[in-house]
Design an enzyme around this catalytic site. Structure first.
Site, PDB file in Angstrom:
ATOM      1  N   GLN A  54       1.533  34.164   9.215  1.00 25.10           N
ATOM      2  CA  GLN A  54       1.551  32.845   9.833  1.00 25.10           C
ATOM      3  C   GLN A  54       1.815  31.759   8.794  1.00 25.10           C
ATOM      4  O   GLN A  54       1.069  31.637   7.819  1.00 25.10           O
ATOM      5  CB  GLN A  54       0.196  32.591  10.512  1.00 25.10           C
ATOM      6  CG  GLN A  54      -0.084  31.161  10.936  1.00 25.10           C
ATOM      7  CD  GLN A  54       0.873  30.662  11.999  1.00 25.10           C
ATOM      8  OE1 GLN A  54       1.870  30.036  11.654  1.00 25.10           O
ATOM      9  NE2 GLN A  54       0.596  30.950  13.249  1.00 25.10           N
ATOM     10  N   ARG A  56       1.739  28.425   9.218  1.00 26.68           N
ATOM     11  CA  ARG A  56       0.883  27.250   9.355  1.00 26.68           C
ATOM     12  C   ARG A  56      -0.452  27.503   8.686  1.00 26.68           C
ATOM     13  O   ARG A  56      -1.090  28.525   8.903  1.00 26.68           O
ATOM     14  CB  ARG A  56       0.672  26.896  10.830  1.00 26.68           C
ATOM     15  CG  ARG A  56      -0.172  25.647  11.030  1.00 26.68           C
ATOM     16  CD  ARG A  56      -0.504  25.434  12.489  1.00 26.68           C
ATOM     17  NE  ARG A  56       0.651  25.032  13.252  1.00 26.68           N
ATOM     18  CZ  ARG A  56       1.087  23.774  13.358  1.00 26.68           C
ATOM     19  NH1 ARG A  56       0.447  22.823  12.718  1.00 26.68           N
ATOM     20  NH2 ARG A  56       2.139  23.481  14.082  1.00 26.68           N
ATOM     21  N   GLN A  78       1.604  27.985  28.134  1.00 24.33           N
ATOM     22  CA  GLN A  78       2.623  28.749  27.414  1.00 24.33           C
ATOM     23  C   GLN A  78       1.973  29.961  26.759  1.00 24.33           C
ATOM     24  O   GLN A  78       1.124  29.824  25.882  1.00 24.33           O
ATOM     25  CB  GLN A  78       3.305  27.890  26.359  1.00 24.33           C
ATOM     26  CG  GLN A  78       4.404  28.625  25.607  1.00 24.33           C
ATOM     27  CD  GLN A  78       5.025  27.781  24.518  1.00 24.33           C
ATOM     28  OE1 GLN A  78       4.598  26.658  24.279  1.00 24.33           O
ATOM     29  NE2 GLN A  78       6.027  28.324  23.841  1.00 24.33           N
ATOM     30  N   GLY A  95       1.682  31.334  18.188  1.00 23.34           N
ATOM     31  CA  GLY A  95       0.742  30.743  19.140  1.00 23.34           C
ATOM     32  C   GLY A  95      -0.676  30.637  18.602  1.00 23.34           C
ATOM     33  O   GLY A  95      -1.635  30.598  19.368  1.00 23.34           O
ATOM     34  N   GLU A  96      -0.830  30.565  17.256  1.00 22.08           N
ATOM     35  CA  GLU A  96      -2.183  30.528  16.694  1.00 22.08           C
ATOM     36  C   GLU A  96      -2.937  29.282  17.144  1.00 22.08           C
ATOM     37  O   GLU A  96      -4.151  29.328  17.369  1.00 22.08           O
ATOM     38  CB  GLU A  96      -2.137  30.591  15.164  1.00 22.08           C
ATOM     39  CG  GLU A  96      -3.529  30.644  14.543  1.00 22.08           C
ATOM     40  CD  GLU A  96      -3.507  30.969  13.068  1.00 22.08           C
ATOM     41  OE1 GLU A  96      -4.586  30.898  12.447  1.00 22.08           O
ATOM     42  OE2 GLU A  96      -2.428  31.283  12.533  1.00 22.08           O
ATOM     43  N   ARG A  98      -2.677  27.736  20.021  1.00 23.46           N
ATOM     44  CA  ARG A  98      -3.154  27.994  21.382  1.00 23.46           C
ATOM     45  C   ARG A  98      -4.308  29.004  21.384  1.00 23.46           C
ATOM     46  O   ARG A  98      -5.257  28.888  22.167  1.00 23.46           O
ATOM     47  CB  ARG A  98      -1.994  28.536  22.231  1.00 23.46           C
ATOM     48  CG  ARG A  98      -1.109  27.452  22.832  1.00 23.46           C
ATOM     49  CD  ARG A  98       0.210  28.026  23.321  1.00 23.46           C
ATOM     50  NE  ARG A  98       1.142  28.210  22.220  1.00 23.46           N
ATOM     51  CZ  ARG A  98       2.128  29.105  22.230  1.00 23.46           C
ATOM     52  NH1 ARG A  98       2.282  29.901  23.265  1.00 23.46           N
ATOM     53  NH2 ARG A  98       2.946  29.200  21.214  1.00 23.46           N
ATOM     54  N   GLU A 129       9.879  31.705  14.993  1.00 21.18           N
ATOM     55  CA  GLU A 129       9.305  31.110  16.195  1.00 21.18           C
ATOM     56  C   GLU A 129       8.426  29.914  15.857  1.00 21.18           C
ATOM     57  O   GLU A 129       8.395  28.925  16.588  1.00 21.18           O
ATOM     58  CB  GLU A 129       8.522  32.157  16.993  1.00 21.18           C
ATOM     59  CG  GLU A 129       9.436  33.202  17.627  1.00 21.18           C
ATOM     60  CD  GLU A 129       8.717  34.052  18.660  1.00 21.18           C
ATOM     61  OE1 GLU A 129       7.765  33.552  19.284  1.00 21.18           O
ATOM     62  OE2 GLU A 129       9.115  35.208  18.854  1.00 21.18           O
ATOM     63  N   ASN A 130       7.711  29.982  14.746  1.00 19.35           N
ATOM     64  CA  ASN A 130       6.881  28.844  14.364  1.00 19.35           C
ATOM     65  C   ASN A 130       7.723  27.658  13.914  1.00 19.35           C
ATOM     66  O   ASN A 130       7.407  26.511  14.222  1.00 19.35           O
ATOM     67  CB  ASN A 130       5.896  29.252  13.260  1.00 19.35           C
ATOM     68  CG  ASN A 130       4.642  29.892  13.831  1.00 19.35           C
ATOM     69  OD1 ASN A 130       3.766  29.205  14.312  1.00 19.35           O
ATOM     70  ND2 ASN A 130       4.588  31.208  13.819  1.00 19.35           N
ATOM     71  N   ARG A 133       9.100  26.173  17.220  1.00 14.86           N
ATOM     72  CA  ARG A 133       8.229  25.716  18.300  1.00 14.86           C
ATOM     73  C   ARG A 133       7.086  24.804  17.881  1.00 14.86           C
ATOM     74  O   ARG A 133       6.479  24.166  18.709  1.00 14.86           O
ATOM     75  CB  ARG A 133       7.617  26.946  19.006  1.00 14.86           C
ATOM     76  CG  ARG A 133       8.656  27.834  19.664  1.00 14.86           C
ATOM     77  CD  ARG A 133       7.980  28.977  20.383  1.00 14.86           C
ATOM     78  NE  ARG A 133       8.936  29.873  20.983  1.00 14.86           N
ATOM     79  CZ  ARG A 133       8.606  30.940  21.707  1.00 14.86           C
ATOM     80  NH1 ARG A 133       7.351  31.224  21.909  1.00 14.86           N
ATOM     81  NH2 ARG A 133       9.542  31.715  22.218  1.00 14.86           N
TER      82      ARG A 133
END
Length: 299
Positions: A54, A56, A78, A95-96, A98, A129-130, A133
């Protein structure tokens, strides 16, 4: 409303399929893989581990709490994306934020897209994806691009295709990593913008970078003011232009040129240099003319 309820029910049904040891899906060729891979399934939070890839690293607590409140009222709109690791064990791809907010909201499960991927594929998916998005800060984006280069050996052209960004945009992010670490931290913390960083990066000396960074923060300089400051600094490094050597230059009147030409009976050419030196050119047209001029010189 009915459609949403059916969708959620379907996800729960597939979730039960994943918990059946006789239906442990490990590849897209396995039985019932088509029912799971690429579909939205309700997964228990305890079955999901955080992705070590990840990009982020900073999560604003106030923003997470706001999202948690929204999830309490509306649910997770989502779905997150996970990859299957083992029996009823999954790893987060994207999606971390979320996922964290869902835990704050007190949920025990979340809707998730299921994928099967190896570590390299997972890294690419997580980073791409990060980048696409989420509102990563410029340094996090730059680090994500650098990891794609270092760990997956993607070229800037390949990254451009993957993330839908121009190669020049990717290059501008990567250049930020050449900034002094203090300045990189300043960008991540929001003290200065990426535009400020792009201006500062034109200075190679990191001590000078740090000095200009301090001026930007203390004087609240705009990007344009920073660009001017950098330009002035670069101009100060250029060597001073050499001063022309002092000489005994003097001017020659046209009448004097004509007088010389009249004496020799031909049009002479007189050229002057800045140091007072020069030359006189006396043309001749034949041997006889040359001898005539020699006699005049000898007197």
């Amino acid at each position: 409303m009915t459609k949403a309820i059916k969708k959620q029910a379907l996800g729960r049904g597939l979730s039960a399929l994943l918990k059946d040891p006789e239906n442990d899906i490990k590849s897209v060729e396995d039985k019932n893989a088509d029912k799971v891979v690429g579909n939205i399934i309700e997964l228990e939070l305890d079955a999901i581990e955080i992705n070590p890839f990840q990009p982020r690293t900073n999560f604003n607590e106030d923003s997470l709490q706001e999202l948690a409140t929204s999830i309490k009222e509306l649910g997770v709109i989502q779905p997150i994306t996970v990859r299957k690791l083992d029996f009823n064990k999954f790893q987060l791809i994207s999606g971390e934020r979320r996922l964290r907010a869902s835990k704050l909201a007190g949920l025990t499960s979340v809707p998730a897209y299921i994928r099967i991927a190896n570590d390299n594929e997972s890294l690419v998916m997580a980073l791409v994806e990060n980048i696409q998005r989420h509102d990563l800060d410029p340094i996090e984006i730059a680090l994500s691009y650098q990891r794609l280069i270092d760990e997956i050996q993607l070229t800037q052209e390949q990254m451009s295709d993957r993330v839908g960004k121009k190669r020049s945009t990717i290059a501008n992010y990567l250049r930020l990593l050449k900034l002094d670490p203090i300045i990189q931290t300043g960008i991540r913390d929001g003290f200065i913008s990426m535009g400020h960083g792009r201006a500062i990066i034109n200075i190679e000396d990191q001590d000078a970078q740090a000095d200009i960074y301090q001026k930007i923060v203390s004087q609240n300089l705009s990007v344009r003011e920073t660009e001017t400051l950098v330009k002035n600094y670069q101009e100060s490094l250029k060597p001073a232009p050499a001063k022309p050597a002092k000489g005994n230059s003097f001017a020659i009147d046209e009448s004097e040129k004509k007088a010389i030409g009249s004496y020799f009976g031909t049009k002479v050419d007189v050229k002057m240099a800045g140091n007072g030196k020069g030359k006189i050119t006396i043309p001749f047209h034949s041997e006889e003319d040359f001898n005539r001029i020699i006699k005049l010189i000898k007197g």
